[in-house]
Write a protein that holds these residues in place. Structure first.
Motif, PDB file in Angstrom:
ATOM      1  N   ARG A 165       0.841  -1.199   0.000  1.00  0.00           N
ATOM      2  CA  ARG A 165       0.000   0.000   0.000  1.00  0.00           C
ATOM      3  C   ARG A 165       0.877   1.251   0.000  1.00  0.00           C
ATOM      4  O   ARG A 165       2.010   1.247   0.509  1.00  0.00           O
ATOM      5  CB  ARG A 165      -0.909   0.006   1.213  1.00  0.00           C
ATOM      6  N   THR A 166       0.340   2.318  -0.515  1.00  0.00           N
ATOM      7  CA  THR A 166       1.020   3.613  -0.513  1.00  0.00           C
ATOM      8  C   THR A 166       1.428   3.991   0.900  1.00  0.00           C
ATOM      9  O   THR A 166       0.634   3.852   1.836  1.00  0.00           O
ATOM     10  CB  THR A 166       0.090   4.696  -1.092  1.00  0.00           C
ATOM     11  N   GLY A 167       2.661   4.419   1.040  1.00  0.00           N
ATOM     12  CA  GLY A 167       3.175   4.835   2.332  1.00  0.00           C
ATOM     13  C   GLY A 167       3.875   3.746   3.119  1.00  0.00           C
ATOM     14  O   GLY A 167       4.564   4.042   4.100  1.00  0.00           O
ATOM     15  N   GLU A 168       3.726   2.501   2.704  1.00  0.00           N
ATOM     16  CA  GLU A 168       4.392   1.404   3.409  1.00  0.00           C
ATOM     17  C   GLU A 168       5.890   1.430   3.145  1.00  0.00           C
ATOM     18  O   GLU A 168       6.338   1.882   2.091  1.00  0.00           O
ATOM     19  CB  GLU A 168       3.845   0.048   2.942  1.00  0.00           C
ATOM     20  N   GLY A 224      18.788 -11.764 -11.415  1.00  0.00           N
ATOM     21  CA  GLY A 224      17.763 -12.561 -10.779  1.00  0.00           C
ATOM     22  C   GLY A 224      16.498 -12.565 -11.617  1.00  0.00           C
ATOM     23  O   GLY A 224      16.429 -11.903 -12.655  1.00  0.00           O
ATOM     24  N   PRO A 225      15.465 -13.272 -11.165  1.00  0.00           N
ATOM     25  CA  PRO A 225      14.234 -13.405 -11.948  1.00  0.00           C
ATOM     26  C   PRO A 225      13.329 -12.180 -11.892  1.00  0.00           C
ATOM     27  O   PRO A 225      12.410 -12.055 -12.689  1.00  0.00           O
ATOM     28  CB  PRO A 225      13.544 -14.608 -11.317  1.00  0.00           C
ATOM     29  N   GLY A 226      13.595 -11.283 -10.949  1.00  0.00           N
ATOM     30  CA  GLY A 226      12.785 -10.069 -10.846  1.00  0.00           C
ATOM     31  C   GLY A 226      11.687 -10.170  -9.812  1.00  0.00           C
ATOM     32  O   GLY A 226      11.207 -11.268  -9.478  1.00  0.00           O
ATOM     33  N   THR A 227      11.317  -9.017  -9.272  1.00  0.00           N
ATOM     34  CA  THR A 227      10.170  -8.892  -8.368  1.00  0.00           C
ATOM     35  C   THR A 227       9.209  -7.875  -8.978  1.00  0.00           C
ATOM     36  O   THR A 227       9.591  -6.731  -9.214  1.00  0.00           O
ATOM     37  CB  THR A 227      10.604  -8.403  -6.976  1.00  0.00           C
ATOM     38  N   ARG A 228       7.991  -8.316  -9.214  1.00  0.00           N
ATOM     39  CA  ARG A 228       6.996  -7.377  -9.738  1.00  0.00           C
ATOM     40  C   ARG A 228       6.255  -6.767  -8.554  1.00  0.00           C
ATOM     41  O   ARG A 228       5.503  -7.449  -7.874  1.00  0.00           O
ATOM     42  CB  ARG A 228       6.027  -8.068 -10.686  1.00  0.00           C
ATOM     43  N   LEU A 229       6.516  -5.498  -8.324  1.00  0.00           N
ATOM     44  CA  LEU A 229       5.923  -4.775  -7.201  1.00  0.00           C
ATOM     45  C   LEU A 229       4.760  -3.929  -7.673  1.00  0.00           C
ATOM     46  O   LEU A 229       4.894  -3.157  -8.628  1.00  0.00           O
ATOM     47  CB  LEU A 229       6.971  -3.881  -6.537  1.00  0.00           C
ATOM     48  N   THR A 230       3.651  -4.078  -6.992  1.00  0.00           N
ATOM     49  CA  THR A 230       2.484  -3.229  -7.251  1.00  0.00           C
ATOM     50  C   THR A 230       2.197  -2.437  -5.981  1.00  0.00           C
ATOM     51  O   THR A 230       2.066  -3.017  -4.901  1.00  0.00           O
ATOM     52  CB  THR A 230       1.253  -4.060  -7.621  1.00  0.00           C
ATOM     53  N   VAL A 231       2.128  -1.116  -6.122  1.00  0.00           N
ATOM     54  CA  VAL A 231       1.799  -0.243  -4.988  1.00  0.00           C
ATOM     55  C   VAL A 231       0.410   0.336  -5.232  1.00  0.00           C
ATOM     56  O   VAL A 231       0.170   0.987  -6.262  1.00  0.00           O
ATOM     57  CB  VAL A 231       2.834   0.877  -4.829  1.00  0.00           C
ATOM     58  N   ASN A 260       3.918   5.436  -8.188  1.00  0.00           N
ATOM     59  CA  ASN A 260       4.845   5.510  -9.323  1.00  0.00           C
ATOM     60  C   ASN A 260       6.069   4.613  -9.143  1.00  0.00           C
ATOM     61  O   ASN A 260       6.950   4.580 -10.011  1.00  0.00           O
ATOM     62  CB  ASN A 260       5.269   6.946  -9.618  1.00  0.00           C
ATOM     63  N   GLN A 261       6.120   3.883  -8.054  1.00  0.00           N
ATOM     64  CA  GLN A 261       7.162   2.881  -7.862  1.00  0.00           C
ATOM     65  C   GLN A 261       6.672   1.483  -8.218  1.00  0.00           C
ATOM     66  O   GLN A 261       7.400   0.496  -8.023  1.00  0.00           O
ATOM     67  CB  GLN A 261       7.702   2.933  -6.437  1.00  0.00           C
ATOM     68  N   THR A 262       5.458   1.381  -8.704  1.00  0.00           N
ATOM     69  CA  THR A 262       4.984   0.121  -9.257  1.00  0.00           C
ATOM     70  C   THR A 262       5.829  -0.209 -10.479  1.00  0.00           C
ATOM     71  O   THR A 262       5.910   0.583 -11.425  1.00  0.00           O
ATOM     72  CB  THR A 262       3.498   0.243  -9.660  1.00  0.00           C
ATOM     73  N   SER A 263       6.476  -1.362 -10.429  1.00  0.00           N
ATOM     74  CA  SER A 263       7.433  -1.689 -11.484  1.00  0.00           C
ATOM     75  C   SER A 263       7.945  -3.115 -11.295  1.00  0.00           C
ATOM     76  O   SER A 263       7.655  -3.772 -10.304  1.00  0.00           O
ATOM     77  CB  SER A 263       8.616  -0.715 -11.429  1.00  0.00           C
ATOM     78  N   MET A 264       8.749  -3.550 -12.278  1.00  0.00           N
ATOM     79  CA  MET A 264       9.525  -4.782 -12.128  1.00  0.00           C
ATOM     80  C   MET A 264      10.910  -4.392 -11.631  1.00  0.00           C
ATOM     81  O   MET A 264      11.567  -3.521 -12.224  1.00  0.00           O
ATOM     82  CB  MET A 264       9.638  -5.505 -13.475  1.00  0.00           C
ATOM     83  N   TYR A 265      11.345  -5.027 -10.546  1.00  0.00           N
ATOM     84  CA  TYR A 265      12.656  -4.733  -9.972  1.00  0.00           C
ATOM     85  C   TYR A 265      13.577  -5.924 -10.189  1.00  0.00           C
ATOM     86  O   TYR A 265      13.234  -7.069  -9.870  1.00  0.00           O
ATOM     87  CB  TYR A 265      12.525  -4.416  -8.483  1.00  0.00           C
TER      88      TYR A 265
END
Lengths: 110, 114
Positions: free
Chosen positions: B14-17, B106-113, B84-89
């Motif tokens: 969530r936003t702000g976490e 690495g395989p990546g982490t898909r982060l959704t905020v 705006n930090q939702t992305s693949m890392y």
């Protein structure tokens, strides 16, 4: 680092040679050409790199023109598993800060 | 074979976490990297590290910090996650001793905020 230009997409028939071009007209004398690829849902994978001589490894061949302003990555016998985005990167040897552009999306057609 | 692992493939926050993304490599590599990948923008370097407790900013460090307390582990921290930090890392490692400076990802982490 020199800028690179690649076509956004290409198709190639399975079993044929895939030739992926890259233009790097502003390359300087001590900059290397690196190629990586990224298969869907995976991290990028190193393929090959070179300075001015042609290079070959188990994955691909790299042909660099004599004036070093362009290069071609060759996958000699493309398979469906070669479908991926291919990135051409020009950087000084030992420079760890790689700049990935948007690459070429290569689709191997059965 | 070199192995670079990332703690999660998918993450929803969530936003702000405060968000921690962990990366571990098993090849004793000196260098480690964090990238983000967004459609149409390619991979962009956030931070990298040449050694334990050493870090350098990449091209887009704003809103991120990193930690490298052990050679094999490199953490990316989002102090206050934003949409705006939702992305693949993507995390990577490399070693100059091999001579080619190739980076292993690495395989990546898909982060959704949200």
């Amino acid at each position: 680092d020199a800028k690179t230009t690649q076509p956004p997409s290409m198709d190639c028939a399975e079993g044929r040679a895939a030739n992926l071009p890259c233009n790097h007209s502003t390359i300087s004398g001590n900059e290397y050409v690196y190629w990586y690829r990224q298969i869907h849902s995976q991290g990028p994978q190193y393929i090959i790199h070179g300075l001015k001589n042609n290079e070959t490894n188990e994955m691909a061949s790299l042909i660099i023109t004599e004036d070093r302003k362009s290069s071609t990555l060759i996958l000699p016998h493309a398979t469906l598993r070669d479908t991926a985005v291919y990135y051409c990167i020009v950087t000084h040897f030992g420079n760890e800060k790689l700049t990935f552009g948007t690459g070429t999306r290569l689709t191997i057609i059965p | 074979d070199v192995k670079v692992t990332q703690s999660s493939r998918y993450l929803v926050k969530r936003t702000g976490e405060k968000v921690f993304l962990e990366c571990v490599q098993d090849m004793d590599h000196e260098n480690m990297f964090w990238y983000r990948q967004d459609p149409g923008l390619g991979l962009r370097l956030i931070y990298f590290s040449y050694d334990v407790k050493m870090k350098e900013k990449g091209d887009i460090p704003e809103g991120y910090s990193v930690s490298r307390e052990k050679k094999e582990r490199f953490s990316l921290i989002l102090e206050s996650a934003s949409t705006n930090q939702t992305s693949m890392y993507l995390c990577a490692s490399s070693s100059p001793s091999g001579g080619s400076y190739e980076q292993y990802f690495g395989p990546g982490t898909r982060l959704t905020v949200t």
